[in-house]
Scaffold this motif. Structure first.
Motif, PDB file in Angstrom:
ATOM      1  N   GLN A  62       0.825  -1.209   0.000  1.00 43.99           N
ATOM      2  CA  GLN A  62       0.000   0.000   0.000  1.00 43.99           C
ATOM      3  C   GLN A  62       0.857   1.256   0.000  1.00 43.99           C
ATOM      4  OE1 GLN A  62      -4.127  -1.416   2.131  1.00 43.99           O
ATOM      5  NE2 GLN A  62      -2.736  -0.265   3.357  1.00 43.99           N
ATOM      6  N   GLN A  63       1.921   1.283   0.794  1.00 44.48           N
ATOM      7  CA  GLN A  63       2.788   2.463   0.833  1.00 44.48           C
ATOM      8  C   GLN A  63       3.329   2.781  -0.556  1.00 44.48           C
ATOM      9  OE1 GLN A  63       5.785   1.372   3.671  1.00 44.48           O
ATOM     10  NE2 GLN A  63       4.478   1.794   5.444  1.00 44.48           N
ATOM     11  N   GLU A  64       3.817   1.759  -1.233  1.00 43.97           N
ATOM     12  CA  GLU A  64       4.426   1.979  -2.544  1.00 43.97           C
ATOM     13  C   GLU A  64       3.386   2.346  -3.593  1.00 43.97           C
ATOM     14  OE1 GLU A  64       8.376  -0.788  -1.917  1.00 43.97           O
ATOM     15  OE2 GLU A  64       6.764  -1.582  -3.176  1.00 43.97           O
ATOM     16  N   ALA A  65       2.270   1.629  -3.616  1.00 39.34           N
ATOM     17  CA  ALA A  65       1.228   1.903  -4.610  1.00 39.34           C
ATOM     18  C   ALA A  65       0.601   3.281  -4.389  1.00 39.34           C
ATOM     19  CB  ALA A  65       0.159   0.811  -4.574  1.00 39.34           C
ATOM     20  N   THR A  66       0.334   3.614  -3.150  1.00 41.49           N
ATOM     21  CA  THR A  66      -0.286   4.901  -2.835  1.00 41.49           C
ATOM     22  C   THR A  66       0.673   6.047  -3.136  1.00 41.49           C
ATOM     23  OG1 THR A  66      -1.705   3.864  -1.198  1.00 41.49           O
ATOM     24  CG2 THR A  66      -1.419   6.245  -1.017  1.00 41.49           C
ATOM     25  N   ALA A  67       1.945   5.864  -2.858  1.00 44.41           N
ATOM     26  CA  ALA A  67       2.939   6.895  -3.178  1.00 44.41           C
ATOM     27  C   ALA A  67       2.972   7.157  -4.683  1.00 44.41           C
ATOM     28  CB  ALA A  67       4.317   6.468  -2.681  1.00 44.41           C
ATOM     29  N   ARG A  68       2.871   6.102  -5.501  1.00 43.76           N
ATOM     30  CA  ARG A  68       2.865   6.284  -6.962  1.00 43.76           C
ATOM     31  C   ARG A  68       1.623   7.058  -7.409  1.00 43.76           C
ATOM     32  NH1 ARG A  68       4.767   0.947  -6.707  1.00 43.76           N
ATOM     33  NH2 ARG A  68       2.693   0.145  -7.179  1.00 43.76           N
ATOM     34  N   ILE A  69       0.478   6.732  -6.825  1.00 46.34           N
ATOM     35  CA  ILE A  69      -0.766   7.430  -7.184  1.00 46.34           C
ATOM     36  C   ILE A  69      -0.672   8.903  -6.798  1.00 46.34           C
ATOM     37  CG2 ILE A  69      -3.237   7.636  -6.654  1.00 46.34           C
ATOM     38  CD1 ILE A  69      -3.213   4.509  -6.364  1.00 46.34           C
ATOM     39  N   LYS A  70      -0.230   9.169  -5.585  1.00 39.51           N
ATOM     40  CA  LYS A  70      -0.117  10.557  -5.123  1.00 39.51           C
ATOM     41  C   LYS A  70       0.875  11.341  -5.972  1.00 39.51           C
ATOM     42  CE  LYS A  70      -0.190  11.385  -0.661  1.00 39.51           C
ATOM     43  NZ  LYS A  70       0.106  11.293   0.791  1.00 39.51           N
ATOM     44  N   GLU A  71       1.987  10.722  -6.319  1.00 40.10           N
ATOM     45  CA  GLU A  71       2.984  11.387  -7.161  1.00 40.10           C
ATOM     46  C   GLU A  71       2.386  11.728  -8.530  1.00 40.10           C
ATOM     47  OE1 GLU A  71       7.417  10.678  -9.099  1.00 40.10           O
ATOM     48  OE2 GLU A  71       6.592   9.196  -7.727  1.00 40.10           O
ATOM     49  N   LEU A  72       1.676  10.793  -9.105  1.00 43.91           N
ATOM     50  CA  LEU A  72       1.033  11.031 -10.397  1.00 43.91           C
ATOM     51  C   LEU A  72       0.065  12.208 -10.310  1.00 43.91           C
ATOM     52  CD1 LEU A  72       0.288  10.137 -13.342  1.00 43.91           C
ATOM     53  CD2 LEU A  72      -1.402   8.630 -12.289  1.00 43.91           C
ATOM     54  N   ALA A  81      -5.787  14.613 -17.301  1.00 44.94           N
ATOM     55  CA  ALA A  81      -4.741  13.758 -17.879  1.00 44.94           C
ATOM     56  C   ALA A  81      -4.190  12.797 -16.824  1.00 44.94           C
ATOM     57  CB  ALA A  81      -3.621  14.605 -18.462  1.00 44.94           C
ATOM     58  N   ALA A  82      -4.043  13.262 -15.581  1.00 40.99           N
ATOM     59  CA  ALA A  82      -3.532  12.410 -14.518  1.00 40.99           C
ATOM     60  C   ALA A  82      -4.508  11.278 -14.213  1.00 40.99           C
ATOM     61  CB  ALA A  82      -3.273  13.235 -13.260  1.00 40.99           C
ATOM     62  N   VAL A  83      -5.798  11.597 -14.131  1.00 36.50           N
ATOM     63  CA  VAL A  83      -6.801  10.567 -13.863  1.00 36.50           C
ATOM     64  C   VAL A  83      -6.846   9.578 -15.031  1.00 36.50           C
ATOM     65  CG1 VAL A  83      -9.252  10.105 -13.478  1.00 36.50           C
ATOM     66  CG2 VAL A  83      -8.143  12.012 -12.290  1.00 36.50           C
ATOM     67  N   ALA A  84      -6.764  10.095 -16.251  1.00 40.66           N
ATOM     68  CA  ALA A  84      -6.743   9.216 -17.424  1.00 40.66           C
ATOM     69  C   ALA A  84      -5.525   8.295 -17.375  1.00 40.66           C
ATOM     70  CB  ALA A  84      -6.734  10.045 -18.711  1.00 40.66           C
ATOM     71  N   GLN A  85      -4.374   8.847 -17.001  1.00 32.27           N
ATOM     72  CA  GLN A  85      -3.161   8.032 -16.909  1.00 32.27           C
ATOM     73  C   GLN A  85      -3.301   6.971 -15.823  1.00 32.27           C
ATOM     74  OE1 GLN A  85       0.453  10.310 -16.485  1.00 32.27           O
ATOM     75  NE2 GLN A  85       1.718   8.485 -16.332  1.00 32.27           N
ATOM     76  N   LEU A  86      -3.871   7.350 -14.691  1.00 34.06           N
ATOM     77  CA  LEU A  86      -4.095   6.391 -13.607  1.00 34.06           C
ATOM     78  C   LEU A  86      -4.975   5.240 -14.088  1.00 34.06           C
ATOM     79  CD1 LEU A  86      -4.052   5.489 -10.600  1.00 34.06           C
ATOM     80  CD2 LEU A  86      -6.002   7.020 -10.242  1.00 34.06           C
ATOM     81  N   LEU A  87      -6.078   5.565 -14.741  1.00 38.45           N
ATOM     82  CA  LEU A  87      -6.995   4.530 -15.228  1.00 38.45           C
ATOM     83  C   LEU A  87      -6.336   3.660 -16.294  1.00 38.45           C
ATOM     84  CD1 LEU A  87     -10.242   6.689 -15.400  1.00 38.45           C
ATOM     85  CD2 LEU A  87      -9.680   4.958 -13.682  1.00 38.45           C
ATOM     86  N   GLN A  88      -5.560   4.285 -17.182  1.00 40.23           N
ATOM     87  CA  GLN A  88      -4.874   3.514 -18.227  1.00 40.23           C
ATOM     88  C   GLN A  88      -3.816   2.591 -17.624  1.00 40.23           C
ATOM     89  OE1 GLN A  88      -5.708   3.059 -21.288  1.00 40.23           O
ATOM     90  NE2 GLN A  88      -7.328   4.593 -21.262  1.00 40.23           N
ATOM     91  N   GLN A  89      -3.158   3.036 -16.562  1.00 42.81           N
ATOM     92  CA  GLN A  89      -2.183   2.173 -15.880  1.00 42.81           C
ATOM     93  C   GLN A  89      -2.871   0.941 -15.300  1.00 42.81           C
ATOM     94  OE1 GLN A  89      -0.196   4.664 -12.997  1.00 42.81           O
ATOM     95  NE2 GLN A  89       1.134   5.596 -14.531  1.00 42.81           N
ATOM     96  N   VAL A  90      -4.055   1.139 -14.757  1.00 43.36           N
ATOM     97  CA  VAL A  90      -4.817   0.011 -14.218  1.00 43.36           C
ATOM     98  C   VAL A  90      -5.152  -0.963 -15.344  1.00 43.36           C
ATOM     99  CG1 VAL A  90      -6.986  -0.699 -13.131  1.00 43.36           C
ATOM    100  CG2 VAL A  90      -5.738   1.294 -12.255  1.00 43.36           C
ATOM    101  N   VAL A  91      -5.654  -0.439 -16.451  1.00 47.23           N
ATOM    102  CA  VAL A  91      -6.020  -1.297 -17.586  1.00 47.23           C
ATOM    103  C   VAL A  91      -4.808  -2.059 -18.094  1.00 47.23           C
ATOM    104  CG1 VAL A  91      -6.862  -1.323 -19.972  1.00 47.23           C
ATOM    105  CG2 VAL A  91      -8.002   0.105 -18.262  1.00 47.23           C
ATOM    106  N   LYS A  92      -3.708  -1.361 -18.267  1.00 47.53           N
ATOM    107  CA  LYS A  92      -2.494  -2.023 -18.762  1.00 47.53           C
ATOM    108  C   LYS A  92      -2.068  -3.139 -17.806  1.00 47.53           C
ATOM    109  CE  LYS A  92       2.246  -1.217 -20.161  1.00 47.53           C
ATOM    110  NZ  LYS A  92       3.382  -0.323 -20.158  1.00 47.53           N
ATOM    111  N   ALA A  93      -2.094  -2.848 -16.522  1.00 48.77           N
ATOM    112  CA  ALA A  93      -1.683  -3.851 -15.532  1.00 48.77           C
ATOM    113  C   ALA A  93      -2.597  -5.066 -15.559  1.00 48.77           C
ATOM    114  CB  ALA A  93      -1.665  -3.229 -14.134  1.00 48.77           C
ATOM    115  N   VAL A  94      -3.906  -4.843 -15.646  1.00 44.39           N
ATOM    116  CA  VAL A  94      -4.819  -5.982 -15.587  1.00 44.39           C
ATOM    117  C   VAL A  94      -4.815  -6.793 -16.874  1.00 44.39           C
ATOM    118  CG1 VAL A  94      -6.281  -4.887 -13.847  1.00 44.39           C
ATOM    119  CG2 VAL A  94      -6.934  -4.721 -16.244  1.00 44.39           C
ATOM    120  N   LEU A  95      -4.538  -6.153 -18.000  1.00 49.79           N
ATOM    121  CA  LEU A  95      -4.565  -6.887 -19.268  1.00 49.79           C
ATOM    122  C   LEU A  95      -3.241  -7.556 -19.615  1.00 49.79           C
ATOM    123  CD1 LEU A  95      -6.734  -4.544 -21.515  1.00 49.79           C
ATOM    124  CD2 LEU A  95      -7.409  -6.657 -20.369  1.00 49.79           C
TER     125      LEU A  95
END
Length: 192
Positions: A62-72, A81-95
């Motif tokens: 959680q510390q590492e993942a949350t730090a990446r989200i906050k930094e973004l 653009a940041a929210v779009a990037q966050l969502l696209q990162q999720v999609v890329k990771a899951v696919l």
């Protein structure tokens, strides 16, 4: 006093992988001994028990993942653009995951948090940190005119968090680019 002959962070990263793949309840002590590459006594000496090892692994994740989200969110020139990037990162990771396993934190919420007050508290606090980071970003976007002020920024942050959680749950059994693209597009539309 005996010193540790291993790097605790490395062990926690290995534990994250094991618990993530099998789940908390299905991960046996034997799995941990084999997967971590340390003996039973070292596990107990360093972490106390399986539950505490799981708790520390989840904290690190959680510390590492949350730090990446906050930094973004904090470093973006555009909130949308940041929210779009966050969502696209999720999609890329899951696919791109060869073994669909969802998200370690969300899996922990679903499997363990309902019956474990410590885990429930840990994930709930992290959820609030992420939601607040999104709220602050959305509020900033509203203040600078990028996002409409006609919508409640807290409700938008909650909605986006819910969309991310939903995508990560779906990822355990669905591998459909168009499905996830539709979720991203619809989620981003609430910021208009």
């Amino acid at each position: 006093m005996r010193t540790k002959d291993f790097n605790e962070t490395e062990i926690l990263r290995k534990a994250i992988t094991l618990f993530w793949q099998k789940g908390y309840h299905a991960t046996s002590l034997y799995d941990l001994i084999e997967g971590l590459g340390i003996g039973r006594s070292s596990i107990y000496h360093a972490f106390g028990d399986k539950h505490n090892l799981f708790l520390k692994a989840l904290e690190l994740y959680q510390q590492e993942a949350t730090a990446r989200i906050k930094e973004l969110l904090n470093n973006a020139s555009s909130v949308k653009a940041a929210v779009a990037q966050l969502l696209q990162q999720v999609v890329k990771a899951v696919l791109t995951d060869a073994c669909p396993k969802g998200c370690f934190k969300i899996n922990s919420e679903v499997e363990v948090a309902a019956n474990d007050e410590l885990i429930k508290k840990l994930v709930a606090e992290d959820d609030l940190i992420i939601e607040d980071a999104l709220y602050q970003a959305i509020k900033k976007g509203q203040d600078n005119g990028e996002i409409s002020t006609s919508k409640n920024p807290k409700a938008l942050a909650s909605f986006i968090c819910n969309a991310v959680t939903g995508m990560r749950v779906y990822a355990k059994f669905r591998n459909d680019q168009q499905f996830f693209d539709n979720v991203v597009q619809t989620t981003l539309s609430v910021l208009d």
